[in-house]
Design an enzyme around this catalytic site. Structure first.
Site, PDB file in Angstrom:
ATOM      1  N   ASP A 104     -37.974 -45.406  12.549  1.00 14.21           N
ATOM      2  CA  ASP A 104     -37.662 -45.156  13.960  1.00 14.21           C
ATOM      3  C   ASP A 104     -36.569 -46.068  14.492  1.00 14.21           C
ATOM      4  OD1 ASP A 104     -39.324 -43.071  14.848  1.00 14.21           O
ATOM      5  OD2 ASP A 104     -41.063 -44.392  14.809  1.00 14.21           O
TER       6      ASP A 104
HETATM    7  C1  BGC Z   1     -41.087 -50.015  16.416  1.00 12.60           C
HETATM    8  C2  BGC Z   1     -41.378 -48.924  15.441  1.00 12.60           C
HETATM    9  C3  BGC Z   1     -42.000 -47.760  16.144  1.00 12.60           C
HETATM   10  C4  BGC Z   1     -41.142 -47.339  17.318  1.00 12.60           C
HETATM   11  C5  BGC Z   1     -41.792 -46.228  18.095  1.00 12.60           C
HETATM   12  C6  BGC Z   1     -40.256 -49.494  17.554  1.00 12.60           C
HETATM   13  O1  BGC Z   1     -40.068 -50.483  18.495  1.00 12.60           O
HETATM   14  O2  BGC Z   1     -40.440 -51.069  15.771  1.00 12.60           O
HETATM   15  O3  BGC Z   1     -42.223 -49.404  14.413  1.00 12.60           O
HETATM   16  O4  BGC Z   1     -42.165 -46.701  15.282  1.00 12.60           O
HETATM   17  O5  BGC Z   1     -40.906 -48.411  18.179  1.00 12.60           O
HETATM   18  O6  BGC Z   1     -40.995 -45.731  19.102  1.00 12.60           O
HETATM   19  C1  NOJ Z   2     -44.221 -46.836  13.290  1.00  8.15           C
HETATM   20  C2  NOJ Z   2     -44.219 -45.388  13.616  1.00  8.15           C
HETATM   21  O1  NOJ Z   2     -45.490 -45.025  14.105  1.00  8.15           O
HETATM   22  C3  NOJ Z   2     -43.872 -44.574  12.397  1.00  8.15           C
HETATM   23  O2  NOJ Z   2     -43.795 -43.215  12.749  1.00  8.15           O
HETATM   24  C4  NOJ Z   2     -42.568 -45.038  11.798  1.00  8.15           C
HETATM   25  O3  NOJ Z   2     -42.329 -44.286  10.658  1.00  8.15           O
HETATM   26  C5  NOJ Z   2     -42.618 -46.516  11.494  1.00  8.15           C
HETATM   27  N1  NOJ Z   2     -42.983 -47.234  12.672  1.00  8.15           N
HETATM   28  C6  NOJ Z   2     -41.290 -47.048  10.980  1.00  8.15           C
HETATM   29  O4  NOJ Z   2     -40.348 -47.158  11.982  1.00  8.15           O
END
Ligand code: BGC
Ligand code: NOJ
Length: 814
Positions: free
Chosen positions: A487
């Site tokens: 993400d």
């Molecule tokens: C986090 C990710 C997460 C995302 C969701 C980010 O700030 O680092 O792990 O999946 O937010 O929007």
């Molecule tokens: C947490 C999110 O829930 C997941 O969808 C994503 O793949 C990982 N972060 C990595 O960014």
């Protein structure tokens, strides 16, 4: 250093010291009514949706970190001294403190000044309520006159609004108290048809429902005025902050024990039966009274608890293993499976790190969660698949998240995460392999929940696949969109203003940035879809998918291979990301893991090389980091990934979710030693001894462990709700132990460490119990099978023909 121990016999983790480095929590409820409970009774409850139907209030990021929960106070009415048997909130020095977190329940017990108190918290199956069973025992030589106070703080239902809209909320709180039961009915007079109730099995000496009356001005939960003075105020909340507190007086002879039951629950009324009498504004309480007459009785509460235990014994019994490694056994047999239930239920919505108001159910996340959950309650997996597919958009793309209560896609985040649609294929594939329920593919499912748009689920999968083909970039690789699995790799965002969302502030239309991760995912999903198509008898279609997969494979090798490892992406300028040409972020785990597990470059030895590079550049003793070198500054063209300080989260943290991809990759090249070694590095049970460094619960996976660039290398964060649960469960059971579901049945293909003489397992699969024993007769992974004493060619266990319900399988490895 440890803060407790595993009691595997009882399937519990026993915390023996209340001041754990972080709150160590558990989940109550596994169907519709849920609660989170910490080892000091902190936490909150909700019905289905942690944002829209929050029963009790919880203030995140408080100091102390965890304050607010399901509290009980004990008061010695002779001396006036009072304390919390769960340590918080009064934090008295307790004797024999223990918190037993078990499967769907937690029991917190302690002694103070000769009075033992033990409270078991759980949610009975099929009920929308929680039970607190408190047992108080007098170990003194003399009689004890005690007061007992319960305490919760009601949330005004919508947790987001509850924590922001004070100009309204301070005026709307309403309760009723009838026969000692506290009913919370804020907004019931208008559009809500639900209320909460909080009851106690004993005759009351008093109650409170207004927070400030109970606590007293300028006092906190550590010294409520009502408790200190030994007398409730009988307050009735009008506005401000409704709470629920019962006051019970108790005289115990020496050695005497008494049980008191508290019940907190949720109830809905049909709109036309809301009030009683009908022309009044008084809550019709009949339904609540009906359940209370049952569960306030200790024997009935015990019976409900026994049912819960049986339920979990049965669920966990579906897959039990006995290997030479205690940490493997414990995680597979108990905690990892249990965590998979929690991630299935919560997605990423409600934990001590997910506030319940931020995210609903993620499309990508929930599909992956099925990998670890589908064998437990396949009917619920089926329902989830259909719900998820209904949030798919006609383009084949998908809403990134949806709210569990409404089951509608969240508009504020929308779609455009270009990996999303493929996870539906992976999720459906896992379901089909487990159940053989091919009918699901013919279920009519709408797009974007629009009535009239229903198409067979199978067509949804077809659109998932073509979504990528419709969105290829300059190299013929998939366009990344807002982000792929990571993400935080936001190649189209260019966010330069604080507070903007890295994922959704897109000012480029994104026709250049490509993801090699999605390419690997496309290969995996495409192979699944081809097998599904074959089973449906549409062979021509199947070969079409395989030919696209073949093309993508070639494209990856041509434009996605960097010499010693897989590239990660091309950015919006067409420049490489995750290449030896980069100064930072030269190699990423996602593509090494995922391409290898998908079989990309397996024959050409690229897979082996990618795994070697992973070992060389990314592996640490605490797990495999996400990329190296960490980004030392913010790169506008890369986005959120470079916003994190080096070593944390996606910027070179050990993002545990993707470690199992490498683990599976290692099994695909036949390296059981490496696979199990990586598995152990992040296994929470194996890290129990370093709890003071690890800090999170030693019984569940955390999303992240700080990487080698972080000052706190080895420190875990964001426990419980992470794709790590399902992926590790899948990696250990299906790839290392090799008890693998396939479209044709159960495959036995272990890739275990060389030093293991073998292992045993029982696995219930499509209604049949398989007793599996694996024996090592040589150093390799070549399997010979004997099924019920007869040799069988290959590694697929044939479906029993004579309706046998138990099958014995012997696998010899050479
Ligand atoms: C986090 C990710 C997460 C995302 C969701 C980010 O700030 O680092 O792990 O999946 O937010 O929007
Ligand atoms: C947490 C999110 O829930 C997941 O969808 C994503 O793949 C990982 N972060 C990595 O960014």
């Amino acid at each position: 250093m440890k803060y407790g121990y595993f009691d595997d016999q009882n399937r519990e983790y026993v915390i023996t010291q209340p001041d754990t480095p972080l709150p160590w929590i558990n989940y109550l409820g596994c169907q519709a009514y849920f609660g989170i409970i910490s080892n000091t009774a902190g936490g909150y409850s909700f019905y289905r949706d942690a944002r829209l139907r929050r029963l009790t209030r919880y203030r995140y990021n408080n100091a102390p970190f965890d304050l607010g929960g399901r509290y009980i106070y004990l008061r010695d009415d002779t001396s006036g001294e009072f304390w919390s048997p769960s340590w918080q909130p009064t934090r008295h020095q307790l004797k024999n403190y223990s918190c037993r977190h078990g499967m769907g329940y937690s029991t917190i017990a302690s002694d103070y000044s000769g009075i033992e108190a033990s409270t078991r918290y759980f949610v009975p199956l099929d009920e929308n309520l929680e039970i607190w069973q408190l047992t108080v025992t007098n170990h003194r030589q003399s009689a004890a006159d005690l007061s007992i106070f319960s305490a919760i703080e009601f949330c005004l239902w919508d947790a987001q609004d509850d924590s922001t809209n004070f100009q309204r909320n301070f005026s709307i709180g309403e309760v009723e108290v009838e026969d000692g039961v506290i009913y919370h009915k804020t907004e019931y007079r208008e559009r809500r048809d639900h209320y909460a109730f909080f009851a106690c099995s004993e005759e009351l000496a008093g109650f409170d429902t207004q927070r400030d009356s109970f606590l007293g001005p300028y006092r906190g939960w550590d010294s409520p005025a009502a408790v200190a003075s030994g007398q409730s105020r009988n307050s009735v909340a009008h506005g401000w902050a409704p709470v629920g507190s019962h006051h019970v007086k108790l005289s115990l002879k020496p050695g005497e024990s008494r049980q008191i039951v508290f019940v907190l629950g949720y109830q809905e009324n049909p709109r036309e039966q809301k009030f009683d009498p009908p022309d009044s504004q008084i809550v019709n309480k009949k339904r609540a009274q009906r359940v209370l007459s049952r569960f306030l009785v200790p024997a009935q509460a015990d019976a409900a608890f026994a049912k819960l235990r049986d339920y979990w014994n049965e669920l966990l019994g579906l897959c039990q293993v006995d290997t030479p490694d205690v940490h493997t056994n414990r995680m597979v047999n108990i905690w990892n499976a249990y965590q998979c239930m929690a991630t299935f239920n919560m997605s990423r919505s409600a934990s001590f790190y997910e506030s319940g108001i931020g995210r609903g159910l993620g499309f990508r996340d929930s599909n992956q969660d099925l990998l670890g959950f589908v064998h437990m309650v396949p009917e619920r997996a089926r329902e989830r698949i259909l719900d998820l597919a209904a949030t798919q958009l006609p383009s084949g793309g998908a809403y990134h998240q949806y709210q569990p209560l409404t089951k509608r896609g969240n508009n504020d985040i929308g779609g455009g995460f270009n990996d999303d649609p493929h996870w539906l294929i992976i999720g459906v594939g896992a379901y089909l392999k487990e159940t053989g329920d091919w009918n699901i593919l013919d279920e009519a499912v709408p797009y974007d929940n629009a009535p009239g748009s229903e198409k067979p689920l199978y067509e949804h999968l077809q659109r998932s696949f073509s979504y990528t083909l419709d969105r290829l970039g300059p190299h013929g690789l998939p366009l990344i969109g807002r982000a792929d699995w990571n993400d935080c790799l936001n190649l189209n965002c260019f966010s330069d203003t604080p507070g903007q969302s890295f994922q959704t502030t897109t000012n480029k239309d994104g026709k250049v940035a490509e993801s090699i991760f999605i390419a690997g995912l496309f290969v995996l999903a495409g192979c699944e879809l081809a097998e599904i198509a074959q089973h449906r008898g549409v062979d021509r279609e199947a070969s079409g998918y395989l030919s696209e997969v073949g093309k993508m494979n070639k494209t990856i090798m041509q434009y996605g291979w960097d010499g010693e490892w897989f590239l990660r992406a091309y950015d919006d300028f067409g420049r490489k990301v995750g290449s030896k040409e980069n100064a930072e972020g030269r190699i990423f785990i996602e593509t090494q893991g995922f391409c290898t597990l998908a079989g990309v470059g397996l024959e050409e030895c690229y897979a082996r090389q990618a795994l070697e590079s992973t070992r060389k550049h990314l592996a640490t003793k605490h797990g495999i980091v996400l990329q190296q070198p960490a980004y030392s500054k913010y790169y506008l063209e890369l986005g959120e990934i470079s916003s994190y300080p080096p070593g944390y989260k996606e910027n070179a943290g050990i993002f545990c979710h993707n470690n199992p991809w490498v683990i599976i990759g290692e099994t695909r090249v036949g390296n059981g030693d490496a696979a199990h070694d990586y598995y152990t590095r992040i296994n929470p049970s194996a890290r129990e001894e370093i709890s003071d460094l690890h800090r999170c619960e030693p019984y569940v996976y955390a999303q992240m462990i700080a990487g080698r660039d972080a000052p706190t290398h080895g420190e875990a964060k964001n426990s419980w709700l992470t794709g790590t649960a399902a992926w590790n469960y899948y990696a250990i059971t299906q790839w290392i132990l090799g008890i693998r579901t396939s479209y044709d049945g159960l495959v036995i293909a272990p890739v275990i460490p060389k030093s293991w003489p073998g292992f045993h397992a029982t696995r219930k699969f499509r209604g049949v119990i398989y007793n599996i024993s694996v024996e090592r007769a040589g150093a390799g992974n070549q399997v010979s099978l004997e099924v019920d004493g007869a040799a069988v060619a290959g590694n697929l266990v044939p479906v029993p023909i004579h309706g046998a319900k138990v099958v014995n399988v012997k696998a010899t490895l050479r």
